[in-house]
Design a protein around this motif. Structure first.
Motif, PDB file in Angstrom:
ATOM      1  N   UNK A   1       0.838  -1.189   0.000  1.00  0.00           N
ATOM      2  CA  UNK A   1       0.000   0.000   0.000  1.00  0.00           C
ATOM      3  C   UNK A   1       0.879   1.246   0.000  1.00  0.00           C
ATOM      4  N   UNK A   2       0.893   1.963  -1.121  1.00  0.00           N
ATOM      5  CA  UNK A   2       1.786   3.112  -1.262  1.00  0.00           C
ATOM      6  C   UNK A   2       1.431   4.233  -0.298  1.00  0.00           C
ATOM      7  N   UNK A   3       0.128   4.418  -0.023  1.00  0.00           N
ATOM      8  CA  UNK A   3      -0.282   5.486   0.892  1.00  0.00           C
ATOM      9  C   UNK A   3       0.223   5.237   2.303  1.00  0.00           C
ATOM     10  N   UNK A   4       0.122   3.978   2.754  1.00  0.00           N
ATOM     11  CA  UNK A   4       0.593   3.639   4.100  1.00  0.00           C
ATOM     12  C   UNK A   4       2.113   3.744   4.172  1.00  0.00           C
ATOM     13  N   UNK A   5       2.807   3.289   3.125  1.00  0.00           N
ATOM     14  CA  UNK A   5       4.270   3.388   3.088  1.00  0.00           C
ATOM     15  C   UNK A   5       4.696   4.852   3.120  1.00  0.00           C
ATOM     16  N   UNK A   6       3.988   5.705   2.376  1.00  0.00           N
ATOM     17  CA  UNK A   6       4.304   7.142   2.372  1.00  0.00           C
ATOM     18  C   UNK A   6       4.073   7.754   3.755  1.00  0.00           C
TER      19      UNK A   6
END
Length: 311
Positions: free
Chosen positions: A294-299
């Motif tokens: 999940x790119x949003x969580x990683x960001x």
């Protein structure tokens, strides 16, 4: 040790996790280590979601509720199990057993409903994106979350109070590492087949029906995804959905086996193994499953780590 094992006639005795296992101390330390990872991972995920305004969407609000359930569920089971093992005091009071059973059932039922709601959220987002802000409004989302908790509490109260009043004529040894309905039923000296049938019917309502709704939701989602022209949009949707489907499989698989079959059809060792997998290992894996793809969580995690380094 002898003094530590004194108990009243209403106390239950928890035999613990795989009591015949030769290297039980290693096993218990591993369970505690997994519990710590699960607790910290879910706490971190909750902090990331509520601390980053970009994640204040229905999908992540529901995910934060899932993390809250997971960390509470493991905390309902593991600390008592570890305390019993290292102190040698294996007893649990009648009230303590009922309390543990209530919270375990409440959290399990609530998780089942939350996972179903998460599937519905993804269905609306993919199949009806223009109406998504209207259908999955913050108010509707919070009402549904509240409904999940209330529904879990009511179901748990009924299935805790009733079996706790079954007469126990023989041993009060619970061949498990925590109190739950199936193992309590096995202790009763009266015919519980009617109540076990009620448990199976309840499981159909709380497990099979939600699982069927989730299956239908994702069938419609995949049909929509495969018609998408955008490769990037398709990959993003599949990544999010695959994470949720993995968690759904880890949750529903063991629980359908435990609660939808009569207690006499499976052994204590099978119950314990499935409980460890479903209630201890899975809560540790959930934050990883939802964050790694999940790119949003990683960001949000990178932003959080940056703030920590700066501080």
């Amino acid at each position: 040790m002898a003094g530590g094992n004194k108990s009243s006639i209403t106390d239950f005795i928890l035999v613990g996790l795989f009591p015949e296992f030769q290297h039980s101390i290693v096993l218990n330390f591993m369970i505690i280590f997994v519990y710590i990872l699960a607790f910290l991972g879910n706490i971190l995920l909750i902090v990331l979601i509520w601390g980053d305004s970009r994640l204040h969407t229905p999908m992540y609000i529901l995910l934060s509720q899932l993390s809250l359930i997971d960390l509470t569920l493991t905390s309902t089971i593991v600390p008592k199990m570890a305390s019993n093992y290292f102190t040698g005091k294996r007893t649990i009071s009648w009230i303590g057993c009922g309390t543990q059973s209530f919270f375990f059932l409440m959290l399990g039922t609530s998780e089942c409903l939350i996972l179903t709601l998460m599937a519905y959220d993804r269905y609306v987002a993919v199949c009806n994106p223009l109406r998504y802000p209207i259908i999955m409004s913050p108010r509707f989302c919070m009402h549904m979350v509240l409904g999940c908790w209330i529904g879990g509490s009511i179901s748990s109260f009924i299935h805790t109070v009733y079996p706790m009043h079954f007469p126990i004529c023989g041993s009060r040894e619970i061949h498990h590492f925590f109190c739950e309905v199936p193992v309590l039923i096995k202790l009763s000296c009266e015919d519980t087949s009617v109540y076990q049938l009620v448990v199976v019917v309840t499981s159909i309502v709380l497990l099979v029906v939600p699982f069927s709704l989730i299956t239908v939701s994702y069938t419609l989602i995949f049909l929509t995804v495969f018609r998408m022209n955008s490769v990037k949009g398709r990959e993003k949707t599949l990544a999010t959905c695959s994470s949720h489907l993995t968690v759904v499989s880890l949750f529903f698989g063991p629980n359908i086996f435990i609660y939808m079959t009569f207690t006499s059809s499976h052994s204590a060792e099978q119950d314990q193994a499935l409980s460890v997998f479903s209630n201890i290992l899975t809560p540790m894996l959930n934050p990883l499953i939802y964050s790694l793809r999940n790119k949003e969580v990683v960001a949000a995690l990178r932003k959080f780590m940056g703030k920590c380094v700066t501080f």
